[in-house]
Motif scaffolding. Structure first.
Motif, PDB file in Angstrom:
ATOM      1  N   PHE A  45      54.251  56.253  22.284  1.00 59.32           N
ATOM      2  CA  PHE A  45      55.410  57.020  21.823  1.00 59.32           C
ATOM      3  C   PHE A  45      55.822  58.026  22.899  1.00 59.32           C
ATOM      4  N   TRP A  46      57.137  58.261  22.927  1.00 57.16           N
ATOM      5  CA  TRP A  46      57.717  59.194  23.890  1.00 57.16           C
ATOM      6  C   TRP A  46      58.967  59.786  23.266  1.00 57.16           C
ATOM      7  N   ARG A  47      59.606  60.732  23.960  1.00 59.44           N
ATOM      8  CA  ARG A  47      60.800  61.375  23.412  1.00 59.44           C
ATOM      9  C   ARG A  47      61.906  61.437  24.463  1.00 59.44           C
ATOM     10  N   VAL A  48      63.124  61.129  24.022  1.00 63.05           N
ATOM     11  CA  VAL A  48      64.293  61.171  24.901  1.00 63.05           C
ATOM     12  C   VAL A  48      65.530  61.477  24.063  1.00 63.05           C
ATOM     13  N   GLY A  49      66.415  62.268  24.600  1.00 60.88           N
ATOM     14  CA  GLY A  49      67.678  62.582  23.932  1.00 60.88           C
ATOM     15  C   GLY A  49      68.843  62.335  24.875  1.00 60.88           C
ATOM     16  N   ALA A  50      70.046  62.252  24.354  1.00 62.06           N
ATOM     17  CA  ALA A  50      71.235  62.025  25.189  1.00 62.06           C
ATOM     18  C   ALA A  50      72.477  62.459  24.438  1.00 62.06           C
ATOM     19  N   ASP A  51      73.487  62.917  25.197  1.00 60.54           N
ATOM     20  CA  ASP A  51      74.773  63.265  24.601  1.00 60.54           C
ATOM     21  C   ASP A  51      75.772  63.528  25.724  1.00 60.54           C
ATOM     22  N   VAL A  52      77.049  63.459  25.380  1.00 60.51           N
ATOM     23  CA  VAL A  52      78.122  63.803  26.306  1.00 60.51           C
ATOM     24  C   VAL A  52      78.378  65.299  26.204  1.00 60.51           C
ATOM     25  N   VAL A  53      78.365  66.008  27.328  1.00 60.46           N
ATOM     26  CA  VAL A  53      78.614  67.455  27.302  1.00 60.46           C
ATOM     27  C   VAL A  53      80.092  67.779  27.501  1.00 60.46           C
ATOM     28  N   ASP A  54      80.883  66.805  27.978  1.00 59.65           N
ATOM     29  CA  ASP A  54      82.326  67.009  28.146  1.00 59.65           C
ATOM     30  C   ASP A  54      83.054  65.694  27.862  1.00 59.65           C
TER      31      ASP A  54
END
Length: 440
Positions: A412-421
């Motif tokens: 198991f591991w952790r990762v996040g992502a999103d558009v900032v603009d």
């Protein structure tokens, strides 16, 4: 015997340091300094060797508390550990780690700590024994690593095999790690600052200046937990070099899982947000197809022209291969819409900007398809929480709750992502069921 060996190594290290100290003290005495100019004596050059790894017990004692360890010394030793890493850590991986350890923020010392605690030859040996013995071997290094994980039950993968530290791209057409902004953290969240910038103005003589103070945003990206289950028969686990293959298998599973998430996954409590979903949620970033029931060359121009000037020069394209194939068939006669002939591969540039294949993006021509994305991918952030952990389950059972003669590894591991603009992107959306008819 083990203690005597460690004590002998310690005595040698102390003796070496004493000699170095003697040289350094002698440098302060003019009569003992070699000099080419009596006015400016110059002593011998002394290089101190940085020993990255102590014994595991000493490492745990010196690096245990987040607030008490020497951050500069930890980073210095971690850099030496990266340079001395085994051959299976390629140059690109070393460069990536050097970049992480030179970050001027609070995460660099925590990443350095992770490198030191999971990178020593002793730790590698215990990891191999742990895998080979199918979870029955527990040593000092393993207990220390277990205490570092949030779940306090996993065994951290050595940093030279850890896909959360070293970027990998294999097993899918997943360009997003290559073209997006990657952040690696040692805490639970990434917090940033964004601004629309300052507006300047022309003013006449003696006229009061307008307030041009910029507004600020504070995007927050929280890594989500992902996992992978790898299992096999006792015979396979005992007879194969599974320890050396585990990192490669997990990297491939991680890449394929993230390819879909980074492309189209919508926001949720357990999944990183995909760039297409984030951009598609902003009406101003969507460009509708020009003609109902069609996908044509004008749509490609329109979505490109809709970019802001600041983003156009840094833009890249992302689409499924099937849509690139449609674009290649816009013009079969070699006119202004001609992109490539049948004997060529897909050109690397589309309207002067790099194009990348994203296999997880929509590949069918259908109503409402978000099919062609262009923009500055530096505004799409992928945040990795450093450290992948694995736990061994010695007995896999069938639906009848009887053992199957198999064991498995839970990673198991952790990762996040999103558009900032979101305004840095434009997304082509088909406005009805589109039927493509080649030109010419």
């Amino acid at each position: 015997d083990e203690w005597d060996a460690k004590q002998a190594d310690y005595d040698k290290a102390v003796a070496r340091e004493k000699k170095v100290d003697e040289v350094m003290r002698a440098r302060l005495q003019p009569e003992k300094v070699e000099s080419t100019s009596p006015a400016r004596p110059r002593g011998p050059e002394v290089i101190r060797h940085v020993e990255p790894f102590e014994t595991q017990e000493e490492l745990v004692r010196s690096l245990w508390n987040h607030g008490s360890f020497d951050e500069k010394d930890t980073i210095s030793r971690a850099l030496s550990a990266v340079d001395a890493a085994p051959r299976h850590l390629v140059d690109a991986g070393k460069e990536r780690l050097h970049d992480l350890l030179h970050l001027d923020n609070r995460h660099a010392p925590l990443i350095a700590r992770h490198v030191l605690l999971t990178g020593s030859p002793e730790y590698h040996e215990q990891f191999r024994e742990f895998v080979a013995s199918r979870g029955t071997y527990v040593g000092e290094a393993m207990r220390a690593a277990m205490s570092l994980t949030d779940a306090n039950g996993g065994y951290l993968v050595p940093f030279t095999l850890d896909p959360t530290v070293i970027l990998t791209n294999a097993g899918s057409a997943n360009p997003f790690r290559a073209i997006s902004t990657i952040k690696t953290i040692g805490t639970d969240d990434w917090n940033g600052v964004t601004s629309a910038g300052v507006n300047a103005e022309w003013t006449a003589e003696g006229v009061e200046a307008a307030d041009a103070s910029p507004g600020f945003g504070q995007p927050k990206i929280t890594p989500k937990k992902a996992d992978a289950w790898v299992f096999g028969s006792y015979e396979v686990l005992a007879d194969s070099g599974f320890a050396s293959e585990l990192g490669r298998l997990l990297a491939d599973a991680k890449d394929r899982l993230e390819a879909a998430a980074f492309a189209t996954a919508n926001t949720g409590a357990t999944i990183p947000r995909g760039v297409v979903a984030a951009v598609g949620a902003v009406t101003a970033s969507i460009v509708a197809a020009q003609t109902t029931n069609s996908f044509g060359v004008n749509d490609v121009y329109n979505v490109s022209d809709a970019l802001r000037p600041r983003d156009a020069s840094q833009a890249s394209w992302a689409a499924n291969k099937k849509y690139y194939s449609l674009i290649r068939r816009f013009d079969t006669a070699g006119g202004s819409a001609f992109w490539a002939n049948l004997g060529m591969g897909v050109p690397s540039l589309l309207l002067g900007q790099p194009q990348y294949e994203a296999s997880a993006m929509v590949g069918v021509v259908t109503t409402g398809a978000n099919c062609l994305l262009v923009g500055n991918f530096a505004e799409y952030y992928i945040v990795d929480r450093v450290g992948m952990s694995v736990i061994y389950d010695p007995m896999v059972k069938s639906s009848n709750f009887r053992p199957t003669g198999q064991g498995g590894w839970y990673a198991f591991w952790r990762v996040g992502a999103d558009v900032v603009d979101p305004a840095a992107f434009r997304l082509l959306q088909l406005n009805s069921t589109a039927a493509y008819t080649p030109l010419g």
